[in-house]
Design a protein around this motif. Structure first.
Motif, mmCIF file in Angstrom:
data_model
loop_
_atom_site.group_PDB
_atom_site.id
_atom_site.type_symbol
_atom_site.label_atom_id
_atom_site.label_comp_id
_atom_site.label_asym_id
_atom_site.label_seq_id
_atom_site.Cartn_x
_atom_site.Cartn_y
_atom_site.Cartn_z
ATOM 1 N N SER A 18 27.493 -14.120 -31.806
ATOM 2 C CA SER A 18 27.890 -15.082 -32.839
ATOM 3 C C SER A 18 26.937 -15.109 -34.038
ATOM 4 O O SER A 18 27.067 -15.946 -34.923
ATOM 5 N N THR A 44 28.607 -18.741 -36.531
ATOM 6 C CA THR A 44 28.640 -20.028 -35.811
ATOM 7 C C THR A 44 29.124 -21.168 -36.713
ATOM 8 O O THR A 44 29.623 -22.179 -36.217
ATOM 9 N N VAL A 69 32.818 -23.357 -37.145
ATOM 10 C CA VAL A 69 33.204 -24.696 -36.664
ATOM 11 C C VAL A 69 33.370 -25.681 -37.822
ATOM 12 O O VAL A 69 34.163 -26.616 -37.740
ATOM 13 N N ASP A 70 32.649 -25.458 -38.917
ATOM 14 C CA ASP A 70 32.745 -26.356 -40.077
ATOM 15 C C ASP A 70 34.078 -26.220 -40.797
ATOM 16 O O ASP A 70 34.430 -27.062 -41.629
ATOM 17 N N ASN A 95 29.969 -20.475 -25.338
ATOM 18 C CA ASN A 95 29.399 -21.693 -25.900
ATOM 19 C C ASN A 95 30.113 -22.120 -27.181
ATOM 20 O O ASN A 95 30.431 -23.294 -27.385
ATOM 21 N N LEU A 96 30.400 -21.140 -28.044
ATOM 22 C CA LEU A 96 31.087 -21.434 -29.304
ATOM 23 C C LEU A 96 32.520 -21.910 -29.047
ATOM 24 O O LEU A 96 33.001 -22.861 -29.680
ATOM 25 N N LYS A 135 33.529 -23.481 -26.415
ATOM 26 C CA LYS A 135 33.398 -24.831 -25.856
ATOM 27 C C LYS A 135 33.217 -25.844 -26.995
ATOM 28 O O LYS A 135 33.856 -26.902 -27.025
ATOM 29 N N GLN A 136 32.377 -25.489 -27.941
ATOM 30 C CA GLN A 136 32.121 -26.347 -29.110
ATOM 31 C C GLN A 136 33.409 -26.583 -29.904
ATOM 32 O O GLN A 136 33.701 -27.693 -30.339
ATOM 33 N N ILE A 137 34.195 -25.511 -30.068
ATOM 34 C CA ILE A 137 35.465 -25.592 -30.807
ATOM 35 C C ILE A 137 36.441 -26.514 -30.082
ATOM 36 O O ILE A 137 37.105 -27.351 -30.700
ATOM 37 N N GLU A 142 35.672 -28.944 -28.065
ATOM 38 C CA GLU A 142 35.161 -30.324 -28.159
ATOM 39 C C GLU A 142 35.470 -30.963 -29.511
ATOM 40 O O GLU A 142 35.452 -32.177 -29.649
ATOM 41 N N GLN A 143 35.759 -30.123 -30.500
ATOM 42 C CA GLN A 143 36.124 -30.612 -31.837
ATOM 43 C C GLN A 143 37.584 -31.043 -31.918
ATOM 44 O O GLN A 143 38.038 -31.480 -32.965
#
Length: 344
Positions: free
Chosen positions: A27, A47, A50-51, A190-191, A193-195, A197-198
């Motif tokens: 990433s 990374t 996500v923004d 991990n990325l 998972k973050q996406i 969670e958004q």
């Protein structure tokens, strides 16, 4: 509309910008963000994707898995070296293959791989000089292939790949590709998972990438180009997620041109994605009206390729060529192991 020509998609690319090796961290690639309405370009690291994602969006990923499809063998009678590249399973142990050197692979030729745990016989020569080959072995073919086979890296990558998994996405599931859906190589667990969670939905589709993806466009007029055929599958779950997100006003963000070709092939005239499977020869170039896709995450593609034409259909040829020019100036890394672009 004037007839589009292959040369309309040419750009200068210095050889040293072709990425030969994957980065240590998937990433950590760079990310060029292109606004297709304004032509504005921004520079980020991957990374930071996500923004640009919003709750209610749906990320579409291609979960195909690359076969370690390159086998190095020897002719049984002479011991001459011979290379076999698996293209498509026809039935059970009969595969359509590309054999080098072809002149040594006449019907009846027998080939030995490894310590003899895998053997093959050429059955016939089919279109484009490909060979139908029958394999014989004891045990499980996939396990033998995993042990003996090498990843069929694109012709522009000359370095040896140390870790086979780096030419697979972290979510690769169904074997059948001769090349990786490379836009997905930037994602880590991990990325993703973050996406999630958004509040971003993820839908997995399957398109088995064929070697035709690297085949140059021969026709000068794009309307005369015959697109290669690839097998795709869309589950009911994936279709429901995409259609629900679209109906609720979310954006459909395809990861890679293969995911894009899949959803566009599976859509009806109202832009509703239908579950099912089949072969697609869809050729997307400027003038095409997208039924499903709103945004695209993609790598930087070869000059005059069908992939750069697809990207141009979405963002406009002038915007894309200007973005590529800037990417060259900023020393972005190109092609399969290269950097990424987000077209919004």
């Amino acid at each position: 509309m004037t007839e589009l020509k292959k040369s309309d998609f040419y750009f200068e690319l210095p050889n040293e910008l072709i990425a030969q090796d994957p980065l240590a961290d998937r990433s950590a690639s760079r990310l060029l963000v292109l606004n297709r309405a304004t032509g504005r370009k921004e520079h980020h690291v991957f990374t930071e994707i996500v923004d640009y994602l919003r709750p209610g969006d749906c990320l579409v990923l291609n979960n195909t898995k690359v076969l370690p499809a390159r086998l190095m063998g020897t002719k049984e009678d002479t011991g001459a070296a011979i290379e076999v590249l698996l293209l498509k399973r026809k039935e059970n142990d009969i595969w359509e293959t590309l054999v080098k050197p072809g002149r040594k692979a006449k019907p009846g030729t027998r080939i030995v791989f490894g310590d003899g745990c895998l053997r093959a016989e050429v059955l016939e020569v089919v279109e484009e000089g490909n060979r139908l080959i029958r394999f014989t072995y004891e045990g499980i073919f996939e396990e033998i292939l995993d042990r003996l086979g090498e990843m069929p890296l694109p012709p522009y990558i000359t370095h040896k790949l140390e870790d086979k998994n780096r030419y697979q996405t972290v979510y690769a599931k169904y074997e059948g590709s001769a090349a990786a859906p490379t836009a997905g190589l930037h994602f880590t667990d991990n990325l993703l998972k973050q996406i999630a969670e958004q509040g971003v939905e993820t839908a997995y589709v399957t398109l088995h990438v064929g070697l035709g993806t690297f085949r140059p466009v021969k026709a000068d007029n794009l309307s005369e180009h015959h697109m290669h055929s690839e097998y795709y599958e869309v589950t009911k779950e994936a279709a429901d997620k995409i259609n629900s997100a679209k109906a609720a006003g979310g954006r459909i963000i395809c990861v890679g041109t293969t995911s894009c070709r899949t959803v566009e092939s599976a859509a009806d005239e109202n832009g509703i994605v239908r579950p099912g499977c089949g072969n697609t020869e869809i050729f997307i170039y400027p003038g095409y009206r997208f039924q499903v896709l709103d945004c695209l995450i993609t790598n930087f593609h070869l000059p005059e390729s069908t992939l750069v034409m697809l990207v141009s259909a979405l963002a406009g040829r002038e915007n894309v060529l200007a973005a590529y020019e800037e990417a060259v100036k900023e020393r972005y890394r190109f092609f399969s192991f290269g950097d990424a672009m987000f077209i919004q």
